[in-house]
Design a protein around this motif. Structure first.
Motif, PDB file in Angstrom:
ATOM      1  N   GLN A   1      -7.989   1.962  -1.402  1.00 24.04           N
ATOM      2  CA  GLN A   1      -7.055   1.415  -2.660  1.00 24.04           C
ATOM      3  C   GLN A   1      -6.811   0.063  -2.411  1.00 24.04           C
ATOM      4  O   GLN A   1      -6.752  -0.598  -3.568  1.00 24.04           O
ATOM      5  CB  GLN A   1      -5.559   2.021  -2.062  1.00 24.04           C
ATOM      6  N   PHE A   2      -6.880  -0.687  -1.323  1.00 24.16           N
ATOM      7  CA  PHE A   2      -6.758  -2.052  -1.214  1.00 24.16           C
ATOM      8  C   PHE A   2      -8.121  -2.703  -1.619  1.00 24.16           C
ATOM      9  O   PHE A   2      -7.888  -3.521  -2.806  1.00 24.16           O
ATOM     10  CB  PHE A   2      -6.710  -2.618   0.265  1.00 24.16           C
ATOM     11  N   GLY A   3      -9.032  -2.110  -1.392  1.00 27.77           N
ATOM     12  CA  GLY A   3     -10.546  -2.721  -1.862  1.00 27.77           C
ATOM     13  C   GLY A   3     -10.751  -2.759  -3.284  1.00 27.77           C
ATOM     14  O   GLY A   3     -11.032  -3.916  -3.978  1.00 27.77           O
ATOM     15  N   ALA A   4     -10.136  -1.592  -3.915  1.00 28.15           N
ATOM     16  CA  ALA A   4     -10.209  -1.436  -5.434  1.00 28.15           C
ATOM     17  C   ALA A   4      -9.131  -2.469  -6.235  1.00 28.15           C
ATOM     18  O   ALA A   4      -9.772  -2.976  -7.098  1.00 28.15           O
ATOM     19  CB  ALA A   4      -9.898   0.009  -5.858  1.00 28.15           C
ATOM     20  N   ARG A   5      -8.039  -2.440  -5.675  1.00 30.75           N
ATOM     21  CA  ARG A   5      -7.064  -3.395  -6.482  1.00 30.75           C
ATOM     22  C   ARG A   5      -7.543  -4.963  -6.256  1.00 30.75           C
ATOM     23  O   ARG A   5      -7.333  -5.699  -7.086  1.00 30.75           O
ATOM     24  CB  ARG A   5      -5.845  -3.226  -5.376  1.00 30.75           C
TER      25      ARG A   5
ATOM     26  N   SER B   1       0.841  -1.133   0.080  1.00 27.06           N
ATOM     27  CA  SER B   1       0.212  -0.059   0.004  1.00 27.06           C
ATOM     28  C   SER B   1       0.859   1.227  -0.130  1.00 27.06           C
ATOM     29  O   SER B   1       1.919   1.403   0.858  1.00 27.06           O
ATOM     30  CB  SER B   1      -0.981  -0.116   1.329  1.00 27.06           C
ATOM     31  N   SER B   2       0.259   2.326  -0.801  1.00 29.11           N
ATOM     32  CA  SER B   2       1.243   3.546  -0.590  1.00 29.11           C
ATOM     33  C   SER B   2       0.383   4.668  -0.019  1.00 29.11           C
ATOM     34  O   SER B   2       1.010   5.739   0.389  1.00 29.11           O
ATOM     35  CB  SER B   2       1.305   4.145  -2.387  1.00 29.11           C
ATOM     36  N   CYS B   3      -0.579   4.342   0.779  1.00 23.23           N
ATOM     37  CA  CYS B   3      -1.434   5.273   1.453  1.00 23.23           C
ATOM     38  C   CYS B   3      -1.162   5.315   2.663  1.00 23.23           C
ATOM     39  O   CYS B   3      -1.383   4.235   3.343  1.00 23.23           O
ATOM     40  CB  CYS B   3      -2.943   5.229   0.839  1.00 23.23           C
TER      41      CYS B   3
ATOM     42  N   PRO C   1      -5.163 -16.203   1.530  1.00 20.36           N
ATOM     43  CA  PRO C   1      -4.067 -15.455   1.894  1.00 20.36           C
ATOM     44  C   PRO C   1      -3.387 -14.464   0.846  1.00 20.36           C
ATOM     45  O   PRO C   1      -3.521 -14.968  -0.368  1.00 20.36           O
ATOM     46  CB  PRO C   1      -3.054 -16.585   2.265  1.00 20.36           C
ATOM     47  N   LEU C   2      -3.013 -13.455   1.262  1.00 14.90           N
ATOM     48  CA  LEU C   2      -1.863 -12.630   0.681  1.00 14.90           C
ATOM     49  C   LEU C   2      -0.853 -11.973   1.612  1.00 14.90           C
ATOM     50  O   LEU C   2      -0.970 -12.101   2.603  1.00 14.90           O
ATOM     51  CB  LEU C   2      -2.648 -11.523  -0.018  1.00 14.90           C
ATOM     52  N   LEU C   3       0.172 -11.468   0.931  1.00 12.20           N
ATOM     53  CA  LEU C   3       1.250 -10.728   1.650  1.00 12.20           C
ATOM     54  C   LEU C   3       0.937  -9.397   1.649  1.00 12.20           C
ATOM     55  O   LEU C   3       1.105  -8.719   0.326  1.00 12.20           O
ATOM     56  CB  LEU C   3       2.542 -11.375   1.260  1.00 12.20           C
ATOM     57  N   TRP C   4       0.936  -8.626   2.564  1.00 11.25           N
ATOM     58  CA  TRP C   4       0.570  -7.415   2.466  1.00 11.25           C
ATOM     59  C   TRP C   4       1.706  -6.193   3.156  1.00 11.25           C
ATOM     60  O   TRP C   4       1.963  -6.573   4.436  1.00 11.25           O
ATOM     61  CB  TRP C   4      -0.806  -7.030   3.024  1.00 11.25           C
ATOM     62  N   ALA C   5       2.159  -5.484   2.589  1.00  6.29           N
ATOM     63  CA  ALA C   5       3.017  -4.414   3.196  1.00  6.29           C
ATOM     64  C   ALA C   5       2.111  -3.168   3.444  1.00  6.29           C
ATOM     65  O   ALA C   5       1.946  -2.629   2.337  1.00  6.29           O
ATOM     66  CB  ALA C   5       4.450  -4.437   2.554  1.00  6.29           C
ATOM     67  N   TYR C   6       2.491  -2.209   4.476  1.00  7.72           N
ATOM     68  CA  TYR C   6       1.720  -0.891   4.494  1.00  7.72           C
ATOM     69  C   TYR C   6       2.465  -0.062   5.598  1.00  7.72           C
ATOM     70  O   TYR C   6       3.288  -0.880   6.367  1.00  7.72           O
ATOM     71  CB  TYR C   6       0.159  -1.061   4.642  1.00  7.72           C
ATOM     72  N   GLU C   7       2.413   0.942   5.610  1.00  9.79           N
ATOM     73  CA  GLU C   7       2.874   2.012   6.671  1.00  9.79           C
ATOM     74  C   GLU C   7       1.671   2.534   7.340  1.00  9.79           C
ATOM     75  O   GLU C   7       0.926   3.255   7.020  1.00  9.79           O
ATOM     76  CB  GLU C   7       3.637   2.972   6.082  1.00  9.79           C
ATOM     77  N   PRO C   8       1.405   1.942   8.660  1.00  5.09           N
ATOM     78  CA  PRO C   8       0.148   2.542   9.550  1.00  5.09           C
ATOM     79  C   PRO C   8       0.566   4.173   9.891  1.00  5.09           C
ATOM     80  O   PRO C   8      -0.157   4.885   9.987  1.00  5.09           O
ATOM     81  CB  PRO C   8       0.314   1.650  10.645  1.00  5.09           C
ATOM     82  N   ARG C   9       2.034   4.549  10.022  1.00  2.00           N
ATOM     83  CA  ARG C   9       2.403   5.944   9.971  1.00  2.00           C
ATOM     84  C   ARG C   9       3.703   5.975   9.286  1.00  2.00           C
ATOM     85  O   ARG C   9       4.405   4.897   9.197  1.00  2.00           O
ATOM     86  CB  ARG C   9       2.474   6.325  11.509  1.00  2.00           C
ATOM     87  N   GLU C  10       3.819   7.072   8.831  1.00  2.00           N
ATOM     88  CA  GLU C  10       5.324   7.492   8.151  1.00  2.00           C
ATOM     89  C   GLU C  10       6.359   6.833   8.938  1.00  2.00           C
ATOM     90  O   GLU C  10       6.525   7.101  10.118  1.00  2.00           O
ATOM     91  CB  GLU C  10       5.708   8.701   7.850  1.00  2.00           C
TER      92      GLU C  10
END
Length: 353
Positions: free
Chosen positions: A19-23, A8-10, A134-143
């Motif tokens: 963003q995730f749901g649309a993808r 995720s980039s958001c 399953p999937l592998l998900w990377a994201y930033e909950p804060r910068e």
């Protein structure tokens, strides 16, 4: 074969969800459909499932408002109602409300010390009709704070590791105090631990702050140590690694007080045999090589196979299979993930994420 992965980039929770749901629109819908089939077989009609999902969403919003917003964002992005995405996040709570049980489930081993980073290995056993969940998900909950999680489409988190050097394994439990009025989903608890905790104490505080209605154990690991947080509506117990730096868990409570309310183990005693198998292999489970650890964990014993193979002759809600093997590298903030059963692991089948 590998699991799909996504970054995720958001940074905004609702925006990240949209963003995730649309993808992953089709995959989230498919995962929801798979769970609705499981709930139906377990005795729940559509109205009951919606009621439970809405209650779980309300509990999430009260305890972690941003995560409720992210669930709403996923729903908006993929064309579902928020309660429908809440349902997949609260599948443990819904199954507990339905008193659903099964023979298979996950096994976790953590070995510390020896001048090496923690060596961790977990099987993820689940219903075979959900093998594409399953999937592998990377994201930033804060910068500046990165999280990598092995989870399911639409589920906020499960097993994972963060850039603060903390990892989390995840095993289901059942307790007499589990009830049919959904509290905070245990998957949401795991998500907040990955998002916010850098130490074992911080993870423990987060777990103890949640009002839950179902049980699970989240085994948290850092370079400094490891502990299992046994969570149920009656409270949260801490199980520490033993004096040899070994921490093992199957699907029954180890805490002396909470084990008095054990339910899964009394109905499915194979969990005790699985733990005994791990105890017999602790030396090999401390091997620095993930493939060697997977081989040491593998067992096809008739009483309690650690490597589960689904029996197609059984009803949908009783077919269990080892769908993944996961090892956490808390020093590098990475995971090694194998898609499939323990007995299929080779050096070439690991996916580094």
């Amino acid at each position: 074969m590998t699991f799909p992965s996504y970054t995720s980039s958001c940074l905004d929770a609702a925006g990240r969800g949209r963003q995730f749901g649309a993808r992953w629109r089709q995959a989230v819908h498919a995962n929801l459909d798979g769970y609705l089939r499981l709930f139906e077989v377990s005795g729940a009609h559509d109205g009951r499932v919606r009621e439970l999902g809405e209650q779980a969403l309300d509990s999430t919003a009260a305890w972690a408002p941003e995560l409720a917003e992210e669930i709403g964002g996923i729903a908006a992005g993929c064309g579902l109602e928020p309660w429908q995405v809440a349902v997949v996040n609260a599948r443990t709570e819904i199954l507990a409300a339905l008193r659903h049980d099964g023979e298979g489930e996950c096994s976790t081993a953590v070995v510390l010390g020896g001048g090496l980073p923690p060596r961790t290995t977990q099987t993820w056993d689940w219903h075979d009709h959900l093998r594409d969940a399953p999937l592998l998900w990377a994201y930033e909950p804060r910068e500046g704070h990165q999280v990598r999680t092995f989870t399911e489409f639409g589920v906020l988190a499960k097993i994972g590791v963060n850039s603060a050097g903390l990892g989390a394994h995840f095993n289901i439990l059942r307790h007499e105090s589990d009830h049919a009025h959904p509290g905070v989903p245990v998957h949401v608890v795991a998500r907040r631990i990955l998002d916010e905790a850098a130490t074992l104490e911080q993870a423990t505080e987060i777990a103890r702050s949640a009002r839950t209605s179902a049980s699970t154990v989240i085994t948290v690991v850092t370079l400094e140590g490891a502990r299992s947080l046994e969570i149920c509506p009656d409270g949260v117990a801490v199980v520490e690694a033993d004096t040899n730096g070994v921490l093992l868990h199957a699907n029954h409570f180890l805490d002396g007080a909470l084990s008095a309310g054990e339910r899964l183990g009394t109905e499915r005693p194979g969990t005790y045999a699985r733990l005994e198998h791990l105890e017999e292999r602790t030396g090999e489970l401390g091997d620095p090589d993930a493939t060697a650890r997977a081989r040491a964990m593998t067992s096809h014993g008739p009483v309690a196979p650690v490597c589960a193979h689904a029996d197609p002759a059984l009803p949908l809600d009783q077919r269990w299979e080892t769908l993944a093997v996961i090892s956490l590298d808390v020093a590098a903030a990475e995971m090694q993930v194998h898609q499939g059963r323990l007995c299929q692991v080779t050096d070439a089948t690991w996916q580094t994420f």
